[in-house]
Design a protein around this motif. Structure first.
Motif, PDB file in Angstrom:
ATOM      1  N   ALA A 191       0.995  -1.168   0.066  1.00 40.76           N
ATOM      2  CA  ALA A 191       0.007   0.041   0.021  1.00 40.76           C
ATOM      3  C   ALA A 191       0.829   0.962  -0.161  1.00 40.76           C
ATOM      4  CB  ALA A 191      -1.036  -0.090   1.137  1.00 40.76           C
ATOM      5  N   ASP A 192       2.124   1.312   0.806  1.00 43.47           N
ATOM      6  CA  ASP A 192       2.989   2.248   0.831  1.00 43.47           C
ATOM      7  C   ASP A 192       4.251   1.988   1.118  1.00 43.47           C
ATOM      8  OD1 ASP A 192       2.937   2.266   3.418  1.00 43.47           O
ATOM      9  OD2 ASP A 192       1.220   3.452   3.655  1.00 43.47           O
ATOM     10  N   GLY A 193       5.303   2.842   1.040  1.00 45.48           N
ATOM     11  CA  GLY A 193       6.573   2.654   1.422  1.00 45.48           C
ATOM     12  C   GLY A 193       7.485   2.205   0.318  1.00 45.48           C
ATOM     13  N   PHE A 194       6.833   1.753  -0.823  1.00 44.38           N
ATOM     14  CA  PHE A 194       7.617   1.277  -2.000  1.00 44.38           C
ATOM     15  C   PHE A 194       7.500   2.317  -3.179  1.00 44.38           C
ATOM     16  CE2 PHE A 194       8.371  -2.191  -5.061  1.00 44.38           C
ATOM     17  CZ  PHE A 194       9.742  -1.962  -5.144  1.00 44.38           C
ATOM     18  N   HIS A 252       7.645 -13.455   2.730  1.00 48.65           N
ATOM     19  CA  HIS A 252       7.005 -12.114   2.228  1.00 48.65           C
ATOM     20  C   HIS A 252       5.777 -12.148   1.470  1.00 48.65           C
ATOM     21  CE1 HIS A 252       9.484 -13.745  -0.894  1.00 48.65           C
ATOM     22  NE2 HIS A 252       8.988 -12.989  -1.844  1.00 48.65           N
ATOM     23  N   GLY A 253       5.093 -11.299   1.262  1.00 46.31           N
ATOM     24  CA  GLY A 253       3.954 -11.143   0.606  1.00 46.31           C
ATOM     25  C   GLY A 253       3.328  -9.897   0.616  1.00 46.31           C
ATOM     26  N   PRO A 254       1.914  -9.689   0.553  1.00 46.73           N
ATOM     27  CA  PRO A 254       1.388  -8.256   0.654  1.00 46.73           C
ATOM     28  C   PRO A 254       1.285  -7.867   2.064  1.00 46.73           C
ATOM     29  CG  PRO A 254      -0.302 -10.136   0.482  1.00 46.73           C
ATOM     30  CD  PRO A 254       1.045 -10.758   0.109  1.00 46.73           C
ATOM     31  N   ASP A 255       1.309  -6.637   2.311  1.00 40.89           N
ATOM     32  CA  ASP A 255       0.932  -5.831   3.505  1.00 40.89           C
ATOM     33  C   ASP A 255      -0.329  -6.008   4.057  1.00 40.89           C
ATOM     34  OD1 ASP A 255      -0.104  -4.003   2.321  1.00 40.89           O
ATOM     35  OD2 ASP A 255       1.475  -2.559   2.345  1.00 40.89           O
TER      36      ASP A 255
END
Length: 425
Positions: free
Chosen positions: A347-350, A364-367
């Protein structure tokens, strides 16, 4: 305007001056116009014919004519040694690097982020980022360690190579073979992007298997430039990357003096918008290997030394399926970058220009936000638009450089905090 020849790895014959290419001889006793014949080999002489990559260059002076190289003192963030400290299994993410100081060209503006293997092993891949604001006017670079895949994120690049000029912009890529000299101009005054440096087997198009004869990256959409040269008798600095270090020497002329060439080893460019995306039309989520543009195989079948994978605009139509990338742990190590737009698993941070790293077997995977949205969405045909992310995947674990370790986001693990526990009956 630069002329291009279509096709990936095709044999090309091209001359900037009519009559410069010898007829019927690769190395005649007297090449036309007194040119010097020189073979550039990207594979061993005895590689199978289908895999043998080489080109014959006909140039104003032999490339062997140069003074000794000495250590280059600039580009302090470019290609530092592989860190020897123990490698934590942590997931990592980085914001785009800061703007460079005025007068920074492509080479001095290169920052190495992720490394694996020693270039002397002839295996491995490295991920760099670049930020530049000055043309390479009288400076030329070449990489003896590997081939270079340029992935612009902002601003155009004009790569003036020994074998022709390649112009690329965000959404396009350029592949420069090992050993090919070039200098970079910045038509927009500044440029940012990524570079994947491949130490291993040459990048090639992946096999299509059950997909059949068509799909993914089509060979004809790759473009090789026509011969181009410059005849400039003035001092030129040559910077070489060799066994992980940078070296410099000075010539009295431009080394970009190949008047004609023929062969199947040459720089090329590709427009990522031409990628023919494959996907499911029923249910479940295919593996991301269906998005592979280029692959560098290892000695183990099916386990790549390096894969260049993209996540372009595409239709999502699967029924009863979690559509973003699922939670997973992988034997491969994944370095991801973002050219523009948003990535559908975060959603954010990337941010565009940033990087994330998930090394082998890192979960890992989606937030949480992306997982909740995809879990509760009403499934109907949906098109992912206005985005282009990519991944440089490898079977070798990535090691962040000291610069990368010192500049990683401090709270990336928080992206996976707050998931509710499943409720059993």
């Amino acid at each position: 305007m630069t002329e291009y020849f279509p096709g990936f790895g095709n044999h090309v014959s091209t001359e900037a001056v009519p009559g410069a290419l010898p007829i019927g001889r690769n190395s005649p006793q007297k090449p036309p116009f007194g040119l010097y014949a020189e073979q550039l080999s990207g594979t061993a002489f005895t590689a199978p014919r289908a895999e043998n990559k080489r080109s014959w260059l006909y140039r104003l002076r032999p490339s062997a004519e140069h003074p000794p190289f000495t250590r280059y003192q600039g580009a302090t963030n470019f290609s530092p040694a592989t860190p020897e400290a123990p490698l934590p299994p942590n997931r990592l993410r980085w914001d785009p690097i800061a703007a460079p100081a005025p007068g920074t060209d492509l080479i001095d503006g290169m920052t190495t982020m992720l490394v694996n293997r020693d270039p002397a092993d002839l295996e491995g891949v490295v991920v760099h980022v670049y930020a530049a604001n000055t043309d390479m006017e009288t400076r030329v670079f070449f990489d003896a360690d590997g081939e270079l895949l340029f992935i612009p994120q902002a601003g155009r690049l004009a790569l003036l190579t020994e074998m022709g000029r390649i112009d690329i912009e965000p959404g396009q890529i350029a592949l420069i073979p090992r050993g090919v000299r070039f200098r970079a101009l910045l038509p927009d005054g500044e440029a940012r992007g990524y570079v994947a440096e491949n130490y291993g087997a040459l990048f090639r198009l992946p096999d299509l298997g059950p997909i059949g004869a068509n799909g993914l990256a089509n060979p004809r959409d790759f473009e090789t430039p026509a011969a181009w040269f410059e005849d400039r008798d003035e001092p030129f600095e040559v910077v070489q990357k060799h066994l992980g270090n940078l070296w410099t020497t000075t010539l009295a002329h431009s080394p970009l003096d190949v008047v004609a060439w023929h062969g199947n080893l040459a720089p090329c460019r590709y427009d990522l918008a031409r990628f023919n995306t494959m996907n499911t039309v029923s249910y479940d989520h295919p593996d991301p290997s269906i998005f592979t543009v280029l692959t560098s195989p290892s000695d183990v079948p099916g386990r790549a030394n390096a894969d260049f994978v993209i996540f372009p605009p595409r239709w999502m139509v699967a029924e009863d399926t979690f559509r973003p990338p699922w939670f997973h742990r992988n034997i491969m190590s994944e370095a991801m970058g973002l050219i523009h737009g948003a990535y559908d698993a975060k959603a954010d941070g990337f941010a565009p220009g940033g990087i994330s790293l998930h090394n082998l077997m890192a979960g890992h995977g989606p937030d949480v936000t992306s997982w909740e949205g995809a879990t509760n969405a009403t499934l109907k045909p949906h098109k992912i638009e206005s985005t282009m992310a990519f991944m440089v995947e490898t079977c070798w674990p990535y090691r962040p450089t000291k610069f990368a370790r010192d500049h990683a986001q401090p709270d990336y693990d928080a992206a996976w905090a707050g998931f509710p526990k499943a409720k059993l009956p």
